[in-house]
Design an enzyme around this catalytic site. Structure first.
Site, short mmCIF file in Angstrom:
data_model
loop_
_atom_site.label_atom_id
_atom_site.label_comp_id
_atom_site.label_asym_id
_atom_site.label_seq_id
_atom_site.Cartn_x
_atom_site.Cartn_y
_atom_site.Cartn_z
N ASN A 1 3.66 -8.52 -11.95
CA ASN A 1 3.90 -9.58 -11.56
C ASN A 1 3.81 -10.92 -12.55
OD1 ASN A 1 1.05 -9.14 -11.11
ND2 ASN A 1 0.85 -10.73 -9.56
N GLY B 1 -4.05 -4.40 -11.03
CA GLY B 1 -2.93 -3.54 -10.19
C GLY B 1 -3.13 -3.34 -8.67
N THR C 1 -4.21 2.58 -6.85
CA THR C 1 -4.50 2.87 -8.28
C THR C 1 -5.63 2.70 -8.90
OG1 THR C 1 -2.18 1.99 -8.55
CG2 THR C 1 -3.10 2.74 -10.70
N GLU D 1 -9.41 -5.47 -10.95
CA GLU D 1 -8.73 -6.45 -10.36
C GLU D 1 -7.67 -6.05 -9.22
OE1 GLU D 1 -9.90 -9.45 -10.27
OE2 GLU D 1 -11.48 -8.89 -11.80
N CYS E 1 -0.99 -12.02 -6.72
CA CYS E 1 -1.92 -11.63 -5.99
C CYS E 1 -2.60 -12.50 -5.04
CB CYS E 1 -2.85 -10.76 -6.78
SG CYS E 1 -3.49 -11.84 -8.04
P1 NAD Z 1 0.17 -0.42 -9.94
O1 NAD Z 1 -1.24 -0.48 -9.67
O2 NAD Z 1 1.18 0.41 -9.51
O3 NAD Z 1 0.26 -0.58 -11.39
C1 NAD Z 1 -0.55 -1.39 -12.28
C2 NAD Z 1 -0.59 -0.82 -13.57
O4 NAD Z 1 -1.49 0.54 -13.73
C3 NAD Z 1 0.78 -0.51 -14.43
O5 NAD Z 1 0.79 -0.67 -15.62
C4 NAD Z 1 0.75 0.95 -14.01
O6 NAD Z 1 1.89 1.59 -14.76
C5 NAD Z 1 -0.55 1.58 -14.28
N1 NAD Z 1 -0.92 2.67 -13.63
C6 NAD Z 1 -0.47 3.11 -12.58
N2 NAD Z 1 -0.91 4.48 -12.07
C7 NAD Z 1 -1.85 4.54 -13.13
C8 NAD Z 1 -2.84 5.76 -13.27
N3 NAD Z 1 -2.78 6.80 -12.35
N4 NAD Z 1 -3.61 5.81 -14.29
C9 NAD Z 1 -3.64 4.43 -15.04
N5 NAD Z 1 -2.69 3.49 -14.92
C10 NAD Z 1 -1.73 3.65 -14.00
O7 NAD Z 1 0.31 -2.22 -9.61
P2 NAD Z 1 1.58 -2.90 -9.67
O8 NAD Z 1 2.71 -2.68 -8.52
O9 NAD Z 1 2.04 -2.95 -11.01
O10 NAD Z 1 1.35 -4.29 -9.34
C11 NAD Z 1 1.01 -4.96 -8.16
C12 NAD Z 1 -0.35 -4.88 -7.52
O11 NAD Z 1 -1.28 -5.76 -8.65
C13 NAD Z 1 -0.69 -5.55 -6.05
O12 NAD Z 1 -1.42 -4.84 -5.33
C14 NAD Z 1 -1.33 -7.03 -6.52
O13 NAD Z 1 -2.11 -7.47 -5.54
C15 NAD Z 1 -2.16 -6.43 -7.66
N6 NAD Z 1 -2.70 -7.63 -8.68
C16 NAD Z 1 -3.91 -7.88 -8.38
C17 NAD Z 1 -4.51 -9.13 -9.49
C18 NAD Z 1 -5.72 -9.41 -9.14
O14 NAD Z 1 -6.02 -10.12 -10.14
N7 NAD Z 1 -6.60 -8.97 -8.36
C19 NAD Z 1 -3.56 -9.96 -10.10
C20 NAD Z 1 -2.08 -9.29 -10.14
C21 NAD Z 1 -1.72 -8.31 -9.53
#
Ligand code: NAD
Length: 480
Positions: free
Chosen positions: A150, A226, A230, A248, A282
């Site tokens: 994002n 993420g 995950t 996070e 987020c």
């Molecule tokens: P995601 O969890 O699908 O992916 C995040 C990252 O993790 C990507 O690089 C992905 O390739 C990797 N990943 C996925 N599966 C994995 C695994 N099994 N092992 C290791 N790495 C893995 O999230 P997204 O769709 O990319 O992002 C959106 C989410 O992120 C939303 O839920 C949002 O709220 C959250 N987010 C949180 C914050 C915060 O600071 N709390 C900030 C931004 C986004």
């Protein structure tokens, strides 16, 4: 078609797997480059390179490391336009947002931690007549940084900068959905004089290369941003290996509006906190609670303004919203609009895909959506939608709105609008969230702790918290 490469040992390299994935441009829905579909063997190569680099990097003085990181931040600034264009193209966000928020904040992240490390001090504890304890703060060695799509470079740098400043070598993975600015960063790091192997950037899917980073025994700490699912998987995988974890995760943030607020400021900020970056921040306030006496006034004015909001291709200077990040994400957001309707929600505006003219006719555009008439505990009010969709709900008392605000599994941030100072502090104390904004939204001071409670995560980023995360304390006692 352009093929991105991994950045390992100071060089751009093809993945050892020889496999590539398609990368889509959200504005057009077309594939515009290929990215490495890296695997375990690529992670192994990066770890070997980081192991060689670690003694050089960790023994360098803070001052020398700081200078390299400052040069790195200047390197991004010098190529600002290229980074801005790349971020907007990869993610679908308006160019203006990438130019005013994403890339400048990535520059600030590197500058901030480059200088923070010069001021970082550890504790000492005197035992009168017995001796003195002092605490050393040592880097881990090799750490893994995994980030989402994002705010691609902004969140990538938010992890990498403190990890490097503290003396760690880094294996980093950007989201496979938005890899481009992380790809550019490798060259900028090299030009800044970063020794080979200190920063390694691998591309590919979470379930393969991300998983290999989490499972590698020589990677001692994982900083992940993420989704909550995950994060849960990563926690389950890394915990038995005794890795240090910073997670996070998702949010479902309340935006609570009292009648006595500064109406004009609340209204303009609420438009942003609802729909900035297509609602894919987020920290967006996706559940809006409005004191009943001003509910109808809010609804009328807010909906009218949302209807005037321009959704367009990212380079259009009039665009307030660009494209959402992917087709599957667009479908997920639309599926929640349907769920909300099935649960009795009334779509006051939006709820639909937008078809732009060629060449953007297959892009992933959604009208900003406002829904009312839902119970606080329905799915659209409890699960993270992460798109341009907000719900509005009236409330009568503080107790009632606190109960609704705290009713989700999440606890990342909250926004409060009121001019009653006692109420503001009382509510801030009671809301279950890691970050509270009173009469503001998304104001960031990089020194403050950043992170959530409950299913929104574990640990904090920002300021000393980040430097503490990326170091291990070692206590030394000396007898008098
Ligand atoms: P995601 O969890 O699908 O992916 C995040 C990252 O993790 C990507 O690089 C992905 O390739 C990797 N990943 C996925 N599966 C994995 C695994 N099994 N092992 C290791 N790495 C893995 O999230 P997204 O769709 O990319 O992002 C959106 C989410 O992120 C939303 O839920 C949002 O709220 C959250 N987010 C949180 C914050 C915060 O600071 N709390 C900030 C931004 C986004």
């Amino acid at each position: 078609m352009e093929k991105l490469r991994n950045f390992i040992d100071g060089n751009y390299q093809e993945p050892l797997t020889k496999e590539y994935l398609e990368n889509f441009e959200p504005a057009t829905g077309k594939v515009y480059c290929m990215i490495p579909n890296s695997g375990t063997e690529d992670v192994e190569l990066a770890v070997q390179s980081a192991e060689k680099a670690y003694p050089i990097w960790s023994k360098m003085s803070n001052d020398e490391r700081s200078k390299i990181l400052v040069r790195l931040s200047e390197g991004i600034e010098a190529r600002m336009d290229e980074f801005v264009q790349a971020e907007s193209r990869d993610n679908g966000k308006p160019l203006s947002l990438a130019a005013h928020v994403d890339i400048p904040r990535a520059v600030s992240n590197f500058q901030f931690f480059a200088t923070a490390i010069l001021h970082y001090a550890s504790e000492s504890h005197n035992m009168e007549g017995v001796g003195i304890n002092y605490t050393l703060r040592k880097p881990f060695g090799i750490v893994g940084c995994i980030s989402p799509w994002n705010l691609p470079l902004y969140l990538f740098s938010w992890k990498i900068a403190p990890a490097l400043a503290a003396g760690n070598c880094v294996i980093a993975k950007p989201s496979e959905v938005t890899p481009y600015t992380a790809y550019l960063l490798g060259q900028v790091a090299k030009d800044a004089g970063m020794p080979d192997g200190v920063l390694n950037i691998l591309h590919g899917e979470g379930s393969t290369v991300g998983d290999a980073i989490v499972k590698h025994p020589k990677i001692k700490a994982i900083s992940f941003t993420g989704g909550t699912k995950t994060g849960e998987y990563i926690a389950r995988t890394a915990a038995p290996m005794f890795k240090k974890l910073s997670l996070e995760l998702g949010g479902k943030n309340p935006n609570i509006i009292f009648a006595d607020c500064d109406w004009k400021e609340m209204m303009s900020t609420t438009l942003l906190s609802s729909f900035a970056n297509q609602g894919q921040i987020c920290l967006c306030g996706s559940r809006i609670f409005v004191q009943r006496e001003v509910y109808d006034k809010f609804k009328e004015e807010f909906v009218a303004k949302v209807e005037k909001t321009v959704v367009s291709y990212p380079a259009d200077p009039k665009a307030k919203l660009g494209a959402v990040v992917s087709k599957s994400h667009m479908e997920k957001v639309l599926s929640y609009v349907k769920i909300a309707e099935e649960d009795g929600g009334i779509i006051l505006t939006g709820g639909k895909q937008v078809k732009l003219d060629a060449p953007y006719e297959n892009g992933y555009y959604l009208r900003p959506t406002v829904i009312e008439g839902l119970s606080f505990d329905c799915r659209a009010n409890q699960e993270e939608i992460f798109g341009p969709v907000v719900t509005i709900t009236p409330f009568d008392t503080e107790e009632e709105v606190l109960m609704m605000a705290n009713s989700t599994d999440f606890g990342l941030s909250a926004t409060l609008w009121t001019s009653n100072i006692k109420r503001a502090h009382r509510m801030a104390n009671e809301i279950q969230a890691g970050i509270i904004w009173i009469n503001a939204w998304l104001v960031r001071d990089l020194r403050t702790p950043f992170g959530g409670v409950k299913s929104s995560g574990v640990g904090r980023e920002g300021g000393w918290e980040a430097l503490r995360f990326f170091t291990e304390p070692k206590n030394v006692f000396v007898k008098y």
